[in-house]
Every structure is written in C-alpha cells, then in structure tokens.
Design a protein around this motif. Structure first.
Motif, PDB file in Angstrom:
ATOM      1  N   VAL A 164      -9.806   3.994   0.048  1.00 33.07           N
ATOM      2  CA  VAL A 164      -9.677   4.932  -1.070  1.00 33.07           C
ATOM      3  C   VAL A 164      -9.377   6.339  -0.572  1.00 33.07           C
ATOM      4  O   VAL A 164      -8.598   7.079  -1.191  1.00 33.07           O
ATOM      5  CB  VAL A 164     -10.958   4.920  -1.935  1.00 33.07           C
ATOM      6  N   ASP A 165      -9.968   6.724   0.555  1.00 37.00           N
ATOM      7  CA  ASP A 165      -9.690   8.050   1.123  1.00 37.00           C
ATOM      8  C   ASP A 165      -8.206   8.203   1.445  1.00 37.00           C
ATOM      9  O   ASP A 165      -7.622   9.277   1.250  1.00 37.00           O
ATOM     10  CB  ASP A 165     -10.522   8.279   2.393  1.00 37.00           C
ATOM     11  N   LYS A 166      -7.601   7.139   1.916  1.00 39.69           N
ATOM     12  CA  LYS A 166      -6.192   7.196   2.303  1.00 39.69           C
ATOM     13  C   LYS A 166      -5.255   6.884   1.147  1.00 39.69           C
ATOM     14  O   LYS A 166      -4.098   7.326   1.139  1.00 39.69           O
ATOM     15  CB  LYS A 166      -5.936   6.212   3.457  1.00 39.69           C
ATOM     16  N   ASN A 167      -5.761   6.110   0.191  1.00 37.55           N
ATOM     17  CA  ASN A 167      -4.946   5.683  -0.955  1.00 37.55           C
ATOM     18  C   ASN A 167      -5.727   5.919  -2.242  1.00 37.55           C
ATOM     19  O   ASN A 167      -6.257   4.974  -2.834  1.00 37.55           O
ATOM     20  CB  ASN A 167      -4.598   4.197  -0.845  1.00 37.55           C
ATOM     21  N   LEU A 209       3.628   5.717  -5.516  1.00 37.62           N
ATOM     22  CA  LEU A 209       3.484   5.797  -6.967  1.00 37.62           C
ATOM     23  C   LEU A 209       2.400   6.779  -7.348  1.00 37.62           C
ATOM     24  O   LEU A 209       2.506   7.495  -8.337  1.00 37.62           O
ATOM     25  CB  LEU A 209       3.149   4.407  -7.525  1.00 37.62           C
ATOM     26  N   PHE A 210       1.330   6.823  -6.556  1.00 35.52           N
ATOM     27  CA  PHE A 210       0.241   7.749  -6.865  1.00 35.52           C
ATOM     28  C   PHE A 210       0.702   9.192  -6.751  1.00 35.52           C
ATOM     29  O   PHE A 210       0.354  10.035  -7.566  1.00 35.52           O
ATOM     30  CB  PHE A 210      -0.946   7.517  -5.925  1.00 35.52           C
ATOM     31  N   ILE A 257      -0.094   0.039 -12.544  1.00 37.30           N
ATOM     32  CA  ILE A 257      -0.153   0.635 -11.212  1.00 37.30           C
ATOM     33  C   ILE A 257      -1.581   0.618 -10.682  1.00 37.30           C
ATOM     34  O   ILE A 257      -1.836   0.237  -9.536  1.00 37.30           O
ATOM     35  CB  ILE A 257       0.399   2.074 -11.234  1.00 37.30           C
ATOM     36  N   ALA A 258      -2.530   1.022 -11.518  1.00 32.45           N
ATOM     37  CA  ALA A 258      -3.936   1.023 -11.105  1.00 32.45           C
ATOM     38  C   ALA A 258      -4.433  -0.398 -10.862  1.00 32.45           C
ATOM     39  O   ALA A 258      -5.217  -0.651  -9.944  1.00 32.45           O
ATOM     40  CB  ALA A 258      -4.792   1.711 -12.152  1.00 32.45           C
ATOM     41  N   SER A 263       0.832  -1.209   0.000  1.00 29.28           N
ATOM     42  CA  SER A 263       0.000   0.000   0.000  1.00 29.28           C
ATOM     43  C   SER A 263       0.857   1.245   0.000  1.00 29.28           C
ATOM     44  O   SER A 263       0.545   2.233  -0.678  1.00 29.28           O
ATOM     45  CB  SER A 263      -0.926   0.004   1.220  1.00 29.28           C
ATOM     46  N   LEU A 264       1.921   1.207   0.784  1.00 28.23           N
ATOM     47  CA  LEU A 264       2.818   2.367   0.821  1.00 28.23           C
ATOM     48  C   LEU A 264       3.439   2.607  -0.547  1.00 28.23           C
ATOM     49  O   LEU A 264       3.574   3.750  -0.989  1.00 28.23           O
ATOM     50  CB  LEU A 264       3.907   2.137   1.873  1.00 28.23           C
TER      51      LEU A 264
END
Length: 400
Positions: A309-312, A14-15, A275-276, A8-9
């Motif tokens: 989704v809010d966090k990532n 990457l985002f 990535i997505a 996740s990190l």
C-alpha cells in the motif's frame, strides 16, 4: 524487495491519473443542506457495534476513530442509521454466535442509555418518523449474518423482540441458512431447507430479508419465496466491478425491482470502482503468493500489505463513482428501488473521496442535484424507498 508486476504498474499509473479526483473539494449548497437536514436519511448499514466490540468509544461524543459519532452524524443529517449486528462467519454453529449478537445489541442500548436526548431505539417505521420529529437519531438494527439464529425459530423471535428488523442471511462463508457469494462451497445450491423456512418466518414476524452477501442462487430463491419486497442492505453493482459476485448483476437488480425491493448502495471504493477492485484483487493475489512461498506467519508476509500500500496507494473512488451506481439502478428499474447502505465503519480506509464519514451525506445530495434529480426523488433515495419496504414488511406481518 519485490518487483512490481505489469498489473501493479498499471494500477499505480491509473492511481496517478485519479489523484486529481482526490484533490477535488466538495461543497454542498444551501439547497443540498436543507434537503439533507429536513428529510429522513436512512443508512441501512453502519458497523458501529462491532467497532465498539474491538475498542469501546463513546460515540455519543466526538471520537478520534471510526466513521460515526453523534456530532458527525448531526453534521451529515443522518437520523436513522441501522446499527449492524455483525457476526463473523467463523462463529456459525456455535453458542458464541448468539451470545455475541446479544452483546452487540447491548452496546446499541448502551448508546441510547448514555444519551437518551440524542438517540432512541427504533423498532418500526413509525418510530423513525416519530423520533425524527423529536430531533432524535433513530437506531434501528439489522443482523449481518444469520448465524445467531442457530436453526431456531425461537431465536428468531428473540432477536425480533430485541429490535432486529433485517437479517443478512449469510456473510463471508456458507452457513446453516444460505450460501455466500464469497464462498466457493455451494453446499445448499442457494438456501438451505431451514433457510427457506426462515424467509417465510421472517415475513410473518416483520423482519426484512437482506440478500447482500448471498450467492446468486440464494438471492433468486429468497425473492421467489418472500411474500414481501427484499432488500440488499449494502451492495453495489456488478456492471462496474465485473466478476465481483458480492455485487449484484443487472439481471438480479431487475428481479429485485419486480419484487418491489430496494438496493442500498455500498460506498466502499472496492465495491463501486473497477480500478479499486482490481487494486484490491492484485494485493490479495500477491499476498497469497507470498504466504504460499514464505508462510503465513513469516515476517515478509505479515509486512507485505503495508509495504504494498505504501508503494501502491489505493485508487479511491469519488462521490461521482457512487452516483454512477445510483444512476444505473434508476435507469434499470426506476427511482423507487435505490437507497443508501454505506458500510461506514465496515470497509476500513477504502471510502471514497468526499464520502469519508457520516458527515459527508450532503456531498451525495449535492451530486444528485447536479445530475438533475428532483427533490422528490432525492427524498426517496435518502430514506423513502427503504421506509416503503419496511412498511410493506410490517403490514404483511400484521396480517399473518
């Protein structure tokens, strides 16, 4: 609260790197606009009918929701969107499946009935060309999931009469026709005996065979049986999303090219971006872990997706990501075998930056120009290639 895993990190990092791409503004030149507006633009997969089943909106006018309505279609130069008659996989082997298909076709007819000065049903390639000259938006139809056929050639003929011009053999689960790429059960090891018969009858009637969603074995069998080119109405490339069987491998694309078929590129970020795709897989895996631990109906499980989704935030693809898929097909099998199958109204909020709704096609055309595609080649991508396959299907049926 849940700690972020190292995956996740990585995705979050990457985002951040992709945020610059998200801020990019796309501007279509006069040349791109002219090319878009003066040629037939076919998108083989737009999920308006099922969107209306969930919540009715008058798409002949501007709407607040969804990816499609008349004003945005006109702005985008879209003049032949295939309305997807989508049937959930859970309805296979039920009369409800067939009834829902008829209901969704009724919705498409209702759109035309509300605005015959804007829309027209298209049942042939000639219809599309004629209606384009009249300034109308053609609404051909494709059935996503062959479940409503229910093992009956009479049902196939019924839906042909109602305007269905392609059938996606299966969807997210194996059905009575074919195995699905999403379904670990491979009960038929490709096509069922009826599925093989169905491909022959679709050829004979003039219905394009759509191999999006099916397993690899089902794809190869359909290509072998079909006497005319097949289509992938809304698929992208596995080369950019390793391990995602829903997309097509290079070997499959080469077989599609040898068959004379066409792959219509899906715009969804998780279809075109590694990535997505990774982001989506991580979300699904973490949600599954939580559901196994806390139960599917727990408050934690129900709220997890939004919290995640809010966090990532999703690392959206861009116009260039979609163009990479088009480039890859052209390099593998040539310009005559690629087109547009966006999946608007079908992939939720995962659409790329610069391609967020049906008003956005000029951005794609500008990108093609920027990459050196000729006007002749762009016309093929916009609709010429699909029309070629459609006409080949019609010509074969006329002889049989």
């Amino acid at each position: 609260m849940f700690k972020k895993s190292s995956i996740s990190l990585l995705i979050a990092t990457l985002f951040i790197g992709s945020a610059v791409a998200m801020e990019k503004t796309y501007h279509a030149s006069e040349k791109a606009l002219k090319l878009t507006y003066e040629n037939i633009l076919i998108d083989t997969h737009i999920d308006v009918p099922f969107r209306l089943e969930k919540k009715w909106e008058d798409v002949t006018q501007a709407t607040e929701n969804g990816d499609f309505d008349y004003p945005r279609a006109k702005k985008g130069g879209l003049n032949a969107p295939f309305m997807s008659i989508y049937i959930p996989a859970s309805l296979d082997k039920s009369a409800e499946s067939t009834a829902l298909a008829d209901k969704l076709i009724d919705y498409v007819e209702a759109i035309v009935g509300r605005a015959p000065d804007k829309f027209a049903i298209a049942k042939s390639a000639d219809d599309v060309e004629k209606q384009f000259k009249q300034g109308l938006i053609s609404l051909p139809m494709g059935m996503e999931n062959g479940s409503p056929i229910q093992g009956s050639i009479d049902n196939l003929k019924h839906f042909y009469a109602r305007g269905i011009r392609y059938i996606t053999l299966a969807h997210s689960m194996s059905n009575h026709i074919a195995d699905s790429s999403y379904d670990l059960r491979r009960q038929w090891k490709g096509l069922s005996p009826f599925g093989k018969e169905l491909v022959v009858e679709m050829n004979n009637l003039g219905i394009m065979v759509d191999i999006s969603h099916v397993s690899d074995d089902a794809f190869y069998q359909a290509v072998e049986i079909s006497k005319v080119p097949v289509i992938a109405s809304h698929s992208s490339l596995r080369a950019y999303t390793p391990g995602f069987e829903r997309n097509m491998s290079d070997e499959m694309i080469k077989a599609l090219g040898a068959n004379g078929g066409v792959i219509q590129i899906n715009f969804g970020s998780t279809f075109v971006s590694k990535i997505a795709r990774s982001w989506s897989d991580t979300l699904s895996n973490k949600r599954k872990e939580l559901e196994e631990k806390e139960g599917k109906d727990s408050e934690l499980a129900k709220g997890f997706a939004k919290q995640y989704v809010d966090k990532n935030p999703m690392p959206f693809a861009t116009v260039d990501t979609v163009l990479d898929h088009i480039d890859h097909v052209v390099k593998l099998i040539g310009i005559d075998h690629v087109g547009i199958g966006s999946d608007y109204d079908g992939v939720g909020d995962s659409l790329p930056v610069g391609l967020k709704d049906v008003s956005s096609y000029p951005n794609l055309v500008q990108g093609l120009l920027d990459r050196g595609y000729s006007e002749k080649d762009i016309v093929k991508i916009l609709g010429g290639n699909l029309l070629r396959v459609w006409r080949a299907t019609e010509e074969y049926a006329a002889k049989h």
